[in-house]
Write a protein that holds these residues in place. Structure first.
Motif, PDB file in Angstrom:
ATOM      1  N   ALA A  55      -2.286   1.158 -17.392  1.00 34.94           N
ATOM      2  CA  ALA A  55      -1.013   1.040 -16.680  1.00 34.94           C
ATOM      3  C   ALA A  55      -0.015   0.180 -17.454  1.00 34.94           C
ATOM      4  O   ALA A  55       1.187   0.445 -17.431  1.00 34.94           O
ATOM      5  CB  ALA A  55      -1.244   0.451 -15.294  1.00 34.94           C
ATOM      6  N   SER A  56      -0.497  -0.840 -18.159  1.00 35.60           N
ATOM      7  CA  SER A  56       0.409  -1.728 -18.884  1.00 35.60           C
ATOM      8  C   SER A  56       0.952  -1.087 -20.167  1.00 35.60           C
ATOM      9  O   SER A  56       1.907  -1.590 -20.739  1.00 35.60           O
ATOM     10  CB  SER A  56      -0.298  -3.039 -19.230  1.00 35.60           C
ATOM     11  OG  SER A  56      -1.302  -2.831 -20.188  1.00 35.60           O
ATOM     12  N   ASN A  57       0.360   0.024 -20.599  1.00 36.37           N
ATOM     13  CA  ASN A  57       0.796   0.680 -21.835  1.00 36.37           C
ATOM     14  C   ASN A  57       1.764   1.828 -21.609  1.00 36.37           C
ATOM     15  O   ASN A  57       2.080   2.552 -22.550  1.00 36.37           O
ATOM     16  CB  ASN A  57      -0.417   1.164 -22.634  1.00 36.37           C
ATOM     17  CG  ASN A  57      -1.157   0.022 -23.280  1.00 36.37           C
ATOM     18  OD1 ASN A  57      -0.540  -0.930 -23.748  1.00 36.37           O
ATOM     19  ND2 ASN A  57      -2.458   0.097 -23.288  1.00 36.37           N
ATOM     20  N   GLY A  58       2.231   2.020 -20.401  1.00 39.18           N
ATOM     21  CA  GLY A  58       3.253   3.023 -20.112  1.00 39.18           C
ATOM     22  C   GLY A  58       2.839   4.436 -20.440  1.00 39.18           C
ATOM     23  O   GLY A  58       1.791   4.914 -20.033  1.00 39.18           O
ATOM     24  N   VAL A  59       3.668   5.134 -21.220  1.00 38.85           N
ATOM     25  CA  VAL A  59       3.452   6.545 -21.537  1.00 38.85           C
ATOM     26  C   VAL A  59       2.168   6.744 -22.337  1.00 38.85           C
ATOM     27  O   VAL A  59       1.419   7.695 -22.090  1.00 38.85           O
ATOM     28  CB  VAL A  59       4.666   7.117 -22.309  1.00 38.85           C
ATOM     29  CG1 VAL A  59       4.407   8.541 -22.742  1.00 38.85           C
ATOM     30  CG2 VAL A  59       5.915   7.041 -21.459  1.00 38.85           C
ATOM     31  N   VAL A  60       1.878   5.849 -23.252  1.00 38.53           N
ATOM     32  CA  VAL A  60       0.657   5.967 -24.049  1.00 38.53           C
ATOM     33  C   VAL A  60      -0.563   5.873 -23.144  1.00 38.53           C
ATOM     34  O   VAL A  60      -1.511   6.662 -23.265  1.00 38.53           O
ATOM     35  CB  VAL A  60       0.606   4.878 -25.150  1.00 38.53           C
ATOM     36  CG1 VAL A  60      -0.724   4.907 -25.866  1.00 38.53           C
ATOM     37  CG2 VAL A  60       1.754   5.051 -26.118  1.00 38.53           C
ATOM     38  N   LEU A  62      -0.660   6.655 -20.014  1.00 33.79           N
ATOM     39  CA  LEU A  62      -0.691   7.880 -19.223  1.00 33.79           C
ATOM     40  C   LEU A  62      -1.300   9.033 -20.020  1.00 33.79           C
ATOM     41  O   LEU A  62      -2.106   9.803 -19.489  1.00 33.79           O
ATOM     42  CB  LEU A  62       0.725   8.241 -18.762  1.00 33.79           C
ATOM     43  CG  LEU A  62       0.854   9.444 -17.845  1.00 33.79           C
ATOM     44  CD1 LEU A  62       0.090   9.222 -16.552  1.00 33.79           C
ATOM     45  CD2 LEU A  62       2.323   9.711 -17.554  1.00 33.79           C
ATOM     46  N   LEU A  63      -0.954   9.124 -21.298  1.00 30.50           N
ATOM     47  CA  LEU A  63      -1.536  10.160 -22.154  1.00 30.50           C
ATOM     48  C   LEU A  63      -3.044   9.963 -22.324  1.00 30.50           C
ATOM     49  O   LEU A  63      -3.818  10.922 -22.254  1.00 30.50           O
ATOM     50  CB  LEU A  63      -0.853  10.183 -23.517  1.00 30.50           C
ATOM     51  CG  LEU A  63       0.580  10.701 -23.541  1.00 30.50           C
ATOM     52  CD1 LEU A  63       1.195  10.498 -24.917  1.00 30.50           C
ATOM     53  CD2 LEU A  63       0.621  12.166 -23.160  1.00 30.50           C
ATOM     54  N   VAL A  64      -3.465   8.726 -22.534  1.00 33.53           N
ATOM     55  CA  VAL A  64      -4.892   8.439 -22.679  1.00 33.53           C
ATOM     56  C   VAL A  64      -5.624   8.778 -21.386  1.00 33.53           C
ATOM     57  O   VAL A  64      -6.706   9.370 -21.405  1.00 33.53           O
ATOM     58  CB  VAL A  64      -5.123   6.961 -23.070  1.00 33.53           C
ATOM     59  CG1 VAL A  64      -6.590   6.593 -22.979  1.00 33.53           C
ATOM     60  CG2 VAL A  64      -4.593   6.697 -24.456  1.00 33.53           C
ATOM     61  N   LEU A  65      -5.031   8.440 -20.253  1.00 29.53           N
ATOM     62  CA  LEU A  65      -5.633   8.761 -18.965  1.00 29.53           C
ATOM     63  C   LEU A  65      -5.766  10.271 -18.790  1.00 29.53           C
ATOM     64  O   LEU A  65      -6.806  10.756 -18.326  1.00 29.53           O
ATOM     65  CB  LEU A  65      -4.791   8.169 -17.829  1.00 29.53           C
ATOM     66  CG  LEU A  65      -5.336   8.338 -16.419  1.00 29.53           C
ATOM     67  CD1 LEU A  65      -6.695   7.645 -16.296  1.00 29.53           C
ATOM     68  CD2 LEU A  65      -4.361   7.782 -15.415  1.00 29.53           C
ATOM     69  N   ALA A  66      -4.769  11.031 -19.183  1.00 27.34           N
ATOM     70  CA  ALA A  66      -4.821  12.491 -19.090  1.00 27.34           C
ATOM     71  C   ALA A  66      -5.921  13.055 -19.988  1.00 27.34           C
ATOM     72  O   ALA A  66      -6.649  13.967 -19.581  1.00 27.34           O
ATOM     73  CB  ALA A  66      -3.462  13.090 -19.448  1.00 27.34           C
ATOM     74  N   ILE A  67      -6.060  12.502 -21.174  1.00 24.43           N
ATOM     75  CA  ILE A  67      -7.101  12.953 -22.098  1.00 24.43           C
ATOM     76  C   ILE A  67      -8.485  12.635 -21.534  1.00 24.43           C
ATOM     77  O   ILE A  67      -9.384  13.484 -21.535  1.00 24.43           O
ATOM     78  CB  ILE A  67      -6.921  12.333 -23.496  1.00 24.43           C
ATOM     79  CG1 ILE A  67      -5.657  12.899 -24.150  1.00 24.43           C
ATOM     80  CG2 ILE A  67      -8.136  12.566 -24.370  1.00 24.43           C
ATOM     81  CD1 ILE A  67      -5.226  12.161 -25.396  1.00 24.43           C
TER      82      ILE A  67
END
Length: 74
Positions: A55-60, A62-67
């Motif tokens: 959550a603290s890394n923003g878009v990155v 979110l991308l890691v979470l999606a992966i």
């Protein structure tokens, strides 16, 4: 022969992932039932730390979470 080897590796990784996810779920339930870390492992704290880090890394994050989700959902 190589296709068979890759298939075996893929199946092994898939089975190990299933076992690890099952153990994580068991660790979460055990931590809730016993009120804290079980066998010295704080599964809930680890998951919480992971979510906070993503959550603290923003878009990155979110991308890691999606992966990660796409890997686990298979």
């Amino acid at each position: 022969i190589m296709d068979n080897a890759w298939s075996m590796i893929k199946n092994l990784v898939s089975e190990l992932t299933s076992v690890v996810i099952g153990l994580a779920g068991l660790g979460i339930v055990a931590a809730i039932v016993f009120g804290g870390p079980v066998l010295g492992l704080d599964v809930i704290g680890g998951v919480t730390d992971l979510v906070e880090m993503l959550a603290s890394n923003g878009v990155v994050g979110l991308l890691v979470l999606a992966i990660l989700y796409s890997l686990v959902a298979k």
